[in-house]
Design an enzyme around this catalytic site. Structure first.
Site, short mmCIF file in Angstrom:
data_model
loop_
_atom_site.label_atom_id
_atom_site.label_comp_id
_atom_site.label_asym_id
_atom_site.label_seq_id
_atom_site.Cartn_x
_atom_site.Cartn_y
_atom_site.Cartn_z
N LYS A 37 15.45 5.20 -2.85
CA LYS A 37 14.49 4.23 -3.42
C LYS A 37 13.95 4.75 -4.75
O LYS A 37 13.88 4.00 -5.73
CB LYS A 37 13.36 3.99 -2.41
CG LYS A 37 12.34 2.97 -2.85
CD LYS A 37 11.60 2.40 -1.67
CE LYS A 37 10.54 3.31 -1.09
NZ LYS A 37 9.40 3.56 -2.01
N GLN A 186 4.51 9.73 -8.73
CA GLN A 186 4.18 8.48 -9.41
C GLN A 186 3.23 8.74 -10.57
O GLN A 186 3.39 8.17 -11.65
CB GLN A 186 3.58 7.48 -8.41
CG GLN A 186 4.62 7.02 -7.38
CD GLN A 186 4.06 6.06 -6.35
OE1 GLN A 186 2.88 5.73 -6.37
NE2 GLN A 186 4.92 5.61 -5.46
N ASP A 334 6.94 11.23 2.64
CA ASP A 334 7.28 9.94 3.24
C ASP A 334 7.89 10.08 4.64
O ASP A 334 8.06 9.08 5.35
CB ASP A 334 8.27 9.18 2.34
CG ASP A 334 7.62 8.73 1.05
OD1 ASP A 334 6.37 8.64 1.01
OD2 ASP A 334 8.35 8.48 0.08
N LYS A 361 -1.06 5.54 1.39
CA LYS A 361 0.31 5.01 1.28
C LYS A 361 0.28 3.50 1.58
O LYS A 361 -0.77 2.88 1.51
CB LYS A 361 1.25 5.78 2.21
CG LYS A 361 1.44 7.24 1.79
CD LYS A 361 2.13 7.35 0.45
CE LYS A 361 2.27 8.78 0.00
NZ LYS A 361 2.74 8.88 -1.39
#
Ligand code: S3P
Length: 449
Positions: A37, A186, A334, A361
């Site tokens: 992803k 991020q 994750d 999250k």
């Protein structure tokens, strides 16, 4: 003996019903997981802002990358169908994203919104409005708004510039050295992307190393990137020149993690997961499961367009409890929901600490995993920054909820493999965010498909 995996529509939501044979289920064979992803998002974004054509094979066809593609198409970027074997992106060139006629919608995807903000903020005088779904609109955006504002960006949001929807007026930015309080790819990537059009050196230092796909890919596209591993710092020297590339996206280790845990906890299992990205900033789950004495081996290691890849073999193992904290956490952030499931079948008590990031999250993964597994009979305690999980308590059927979080939905489905009775997972369609076809693959690996 009954064995059943069923999806029932209660539009717009689906309930997944899982019932496995009383005498257990075994997972065998070979499986390929969908494209990574993080790499899928970055290949679409860098392809969009580079000069010339970018070709991408193995792109994840989940909802998150589709949100990224739609946002950049709305800013004038032409792409082929995402279903094509090779997706092509006609880059508009750095600084040439058009002002979109409508609000950009990042859906459920934090990566889309946060990385894109770095690009939008650095397009002088263009105006952008960005939003997302209910989950994304409740996730903190101040972590990227703060450094971008220091660079001279103008961004406004709800609740004192903390939450989306956001408005952005692009500016010509100035370089900064940002010390991020969180190890977040991020945040790091957002600032590096803002630094691409900024004259001079933009540096991000993080408390421990987060995934480095942006650094690798930016360099491959031609940006001047310097990495200092000793201080966990990355510098982009702008303005950059980016040229379209050919990218082969490896399978996502975050998706492979479900099969690693499934194979490790179900007696008799022997699975090979092919073509999985094993970038060292992502392999915390392999280290963690090996610390628990899982039988996992790496086969056929190779490098594919700048990212290390291997086939992973997992066999059923007698897992032992372990303690996880510190620098390992960002390397498996994750995968912690499914690691918690593995810990339920380990001998002893497992602790997970330093993982407060899980609370921001797609849902509060600490609270939700604790409450949903408790409903299945697990003994699990919630802490501000982690979980204590007592192994060895049998799980029983229940009705649980994904809270619209893809990784929660899939982690609970893996727990069902060792649950007595029927497990119903509400809002199971969330899995499609990162793993379209997850339910069908689960059925097939169990010999039910
Ligand atoms: C991602 C970074 C991580 C991760 C997310 C994808 C990325 O988030 O949880 O699923 O592609 O950069 P944070 O940077 O918030 O830790």
């Amino acid at each position: 003996m009954t064995a059943r995996i069923q999806l029932t529509d209660a539009a717009p939501h689906q309930t997944m019903t899982l019932k496995f044979p009383e005498d257990g289920v075994t997972l065998t064979g070979r499986v390929r997981v969908p494209g990574d992803k993080s790499i899928s998002h970055r290949s679409l974004m860098l392809g969009a802002i580079a000069s010339g054509e970018t070709r991408i094979q193995g792109l994840l066809l989940g909802e998150d990358p589709r949100s990224t593609a739609a946002c950049f198409q709305a800013m004038g970027v032409t792409m082929s169908s995402l279903e094509d074997e090779w997706v092509t992106v006609q880059g508009v060139g750095l600084g040439n994203l058009q002002e979109p006629a409508d609000v950009l919608n990042a859906g459920n995807s934090g990566t889309t919104l946060r990385l894109m903000l770095g690009l939008l903020a650095s397009h002088p005088d263009r105006y952008f409005a960005v939003t997302g779904d209910g989950s994304l609109r409740s996730r903190p955006m101040d972590r990227v708004i703060k450094p971008l504002t220091q660079m001279g960006a103008e961004i406004w949001g709800r609740q004192n510039n903390r939450l989306a929807p956001l408005s952005v007026r692009g500016r010509s930015l100035k370089p900064i050295h940002y010390h991020s309080p969180v190890a977040s790819a991020q945040v790091k990537s957002c600032i590096l992307l803002a630094g691409l059009m900024t004259e001079g050196k933009t540096t991000v230092t993080e408390p421990s190393l987060s995934r480095d796909h942006s650094e690798r890919m930016l360099r491959a596209f031609g940006a001047d990137i310097a990495v200092d591993p000793d201080t966990c710092s990355v510098t982009v020297n702008g303005p950059a020149t980016l040229t379209g590339q050919t990218i082969v996206v490896p399978g996502d280790i975050s998706s492979a993690a479900f099969w690693l845990v499934a194979g490790a906890i179900t007696p008799g299992s022997d699975l090979i997961i092919e073509n999985v990205g094993i970038n060292p900033t992502r392999t915390g789950i392999l280290d963690a499961l090996q610390m628990m004495e899982a039988d996992i081996t790496l086969e056929n290691p190779r490098e594919v367009t700048g990212e290390p890849v291997a086939d992973l073999r997992v066999r059923h193992s007698h897992l032992k409890a372990a303690s996880f904290s510190g620098d390992l956490i960002p390397r498996m952030i994750d995968e912690i929901p499914v690691l918690a499931v593995a810990a339920l079948f380990a001998e002893g008590t497992t602790t997970i600490a330093d993982a407060a990031e899980l609370r921001v999250k797609e849902c509060d993964r600490i609270a939700v995993m604790a409450s949903q597994l408790t409903q299945m009979g697990a003994r699990i305690e919630e802490h501000p920054d982690g979980l204590t999980i007592h192994g060895g308590t049998p799980l029983t059927g229940a009705t649980v909820d994904s809270y619209n979080d893809h990784r929660v939905a899939m982690s609970l489905a893996i727990a069902a493999l060792r649950t007595r009775g029927t497990l119903q997972i509400q809002r199971a369609e969330a899995a499609a965010v990162s793993y379209p076809g997850f339910g069908a693959t689960l059925a097939q690996l169990c010999g039910l498909g």
